[in-house]
Design a protein around this motif. Structure first.
Motif, PDB file in Angstrom:
ATOM      1  N   MET A 181       0.826  -1.200   0.000  1.00 37.63           N
ATOM      2  CA  MET A 181       0.000   0.000   0.000  1.00 37.63           C
ATOM      3  C   MET A 181       0.868   1.262   0.000  1.00 37.63           C
ATOM      4  N   LEU A 182       1.953   1.261   0.771  1.00 39.85           N
ATOM      5  CA  LEU A 182       2.746   2.480   0.942  1.00 39.85           C
ATOM      6  C   LEU A 182       3.669   2.754  -0.238  1.00 39.85           C
ATOM      7  N   VAL A 183       4.290   1.719  -0.792  1.00 33.67           N
ATOM      8  CA  VAL A 183       5.302   1.984  -1.823  1.00 33.67           C
ATOM      9  C   VAL A 183       4.694   2.410  -3.153  1.00 33.67           C
ATOM     10  N   ARG A 184       3.382   2.244  -3.308  1.00 35.92           N
ATOM     11  CA  ARG A 184       2.761   2.702  -4.553  1.00 35.92           C
ATOM     12  C   ARG A 184       2.198   4.122  -4.427  1.00 35.92           C
ATOM     13  N   ARG A 185       2.382   4.752  -3.255  1.00 31.57           N
ATOM     14  CA  ARG A 185       1.863   6.099  -3.047  1.00 31.57           C
ATOM     15  C   ARG A 185       2.922   7.142  -3.378  1.00 31.57           C
ATOM     16  N   ARG A 186       2.502   8.164  -4.071  1.00 29.09           N
ATOM     17  CA  ARG A 186       3.421   9.246  -4.434  1.00 29.09           C
ATOM     18  C   ARG A 186       3.508  10.304  -3.348  1.00 29.09           C
ATOM     19  N   ALA A 187       2.504  10.375  -2.485  1.00 34.83           N
ATOM     20  CA  ALA A 187       2.495  11.367  -1.412  1.00 34.83           C
ATOM     21  C   ALA A 187       1.600  10.864  -0.293  1.00 34.83           C
TER      22      ALA A 187
END
Length: 373
Positions: A181-187
């Motif tokens: 979930m976290l590593v695909r977020r840009r911000a």
């Protein structure tokens, strides 16, 4: 890629595919590309050369922290040494209380050194104990060329890994739904009000890129491990030691473009295809054999496949639809890609006494007739 083969007992067929462009030349000191579905290594350069990996280290930091029964709302008190680490940070202050969930965001999205060190300090407990756990986990995962000296990835003697080991670490870390979930977020925004921004320039730019982690120090250069899922493919690629941020991006993008062109998902065992027809006797048409189940696999478009079919020379009646009567195996080189039973596509009844007598009588008169022809 595989053409049909008619065989009574066994057969093999080798089919060659057209040649494709060679692996692109890149500026990275090392790289490694693997198909996560099949385990096929698509390309590599200096894949086992020990190099610093900078903030890619934080994948192991988060992985070990998550093994500590971490709750996202766990309170973590920041110690002075953690707040003083510097470089990329989320500006933690001595004595500050922050949730473990926000530290995970800081470590994976902002690549913050203070966030990684705070996790290590809390869940070691203490950095020394935590780094020992990181190295124990590396041994458990058979990352045989990896050794950690810090939880944040800053340059330190003996803090090294390899492109192959980093790729394996990323695959393990991505089993966690939190990491994915976290590593695909840009911000993201944390409770302090600070907005975090990723260093992963290819997120949202390269189709199918799903993370994973970047890194940069003076000793490591510019590094990244990435996962790409698209068009039925699941690929991991790692580049270590690119000379600049722009070069890292172009190195990784070039390798991923090549990898997504050199592979494609295909039916290696085709649905509904008649692989062989087996004589049934008593004048009945031959029994068509089809695969019990179709199998799709990612395959290299520049590779040869070998198909081997085993089936009886004839079948005894009756035959029921779905009876297992043979087998098909598909190989890439010496590696078995798929195997499936071959089953009867239709039923064939055994004739009764009158039918058998009529068949043999007719065949006898046919033979007699041939004497006078």
């Amino acid at each position: 890629m595989v053409k049909p083969v008619i065989a009574a007992a066994a057969a093999s067929l080798v089919v060659a595919a057209p040649a494709y462009a060679s692996v692109p030349s890149v500026g990275a000191r090392a790289y490694f590309i693997v198909d996560a579905t099949t385990g096929d290594v698509l390309a590599q350069k200096n894949a086992d050369r020990q190099l610093p990996i900078a903030s890619i280290t934080k994948l192991m930091t988060v992985h070990v922290a998550l093994q500590s029964r971490l709750a996202l709302d766990d309170p973590v008190v920041v110690r002075r040494a953690v707040a003083a680490v510097g470089e990329s940070s989320i500006d933690l202050r001595p004595g500050q209380r922050i949730s473990a969930g926000d530290l995970l965001k800081g470590a994976l999205i902002q690549s913050a050194n203070d966030a990684a060190d705070a996790l290590a300090d809390r869940y070691g407990p203490g950095e020394t104990a935590f780094v020992a756990r990181m190295n124990a986990e590396a041994r458990r995962l058979h990352l045989t060329h990896t050794h950690f000296a810090r939880p944040d990835g800053l340059d330190a003697p003996g803090h090294v890994s390899t492109a192959r080991d980093v790729t394996r670490l990323a695959q393990v870390a991505m089993r966690s739904s939190i990491v994915r979930m976290l590593v695909r977020r840009r911000a993201a925004t944390i409770a302090t009000g600070r907005t975090l921004h990723t260093w992963n320039d290819l997120l949202g730019e390269f189709r199918g890129l799903d993370g994973v982690k970047t890194g940069h120090t003076g000793g490591a250069g510019w590094c990244e491990v990435a996962e790409v899922k698209r068009d039925g493919l699941d690929l991991y690629a790692t580049v270590l030691g690119s000379p600049s941020r722009g070069q890292r991006n172009s190195d990784l993008a070039a390798l991923l473009r090549w990898a997504t062109a050199i592979e494609r998902p295909a039916w290696v065992v085709a649905p509904g295809r008649v692989y062989v027809r087996v004589p049934a006797g008593y004048g009945h048409p031959a029994v068509p054999l089809v695969a019990q189940r179709a199998v799709a696999r990612p395959i290299r478009t520049d590779a040869a496949l070998t198909e081997r079919i085993t089936a009886p020379a004839a079948v005894s009646l009756p035959v029921h639809r779905g009876d297992r009567l043979g087998e098909v195996r598909i190989y890439s080189g010496r590696r078995l890609l798929a195997r499936q039973p071959l089953v009867a596509a239709r039923a064939v009844a055994r004739p009764g006494l009158a039918g058998r007598v009529g068949f043999y009588t007719g065949r006898t008169f046919s033979h007699i007739g041939s004497w006078f022809t």
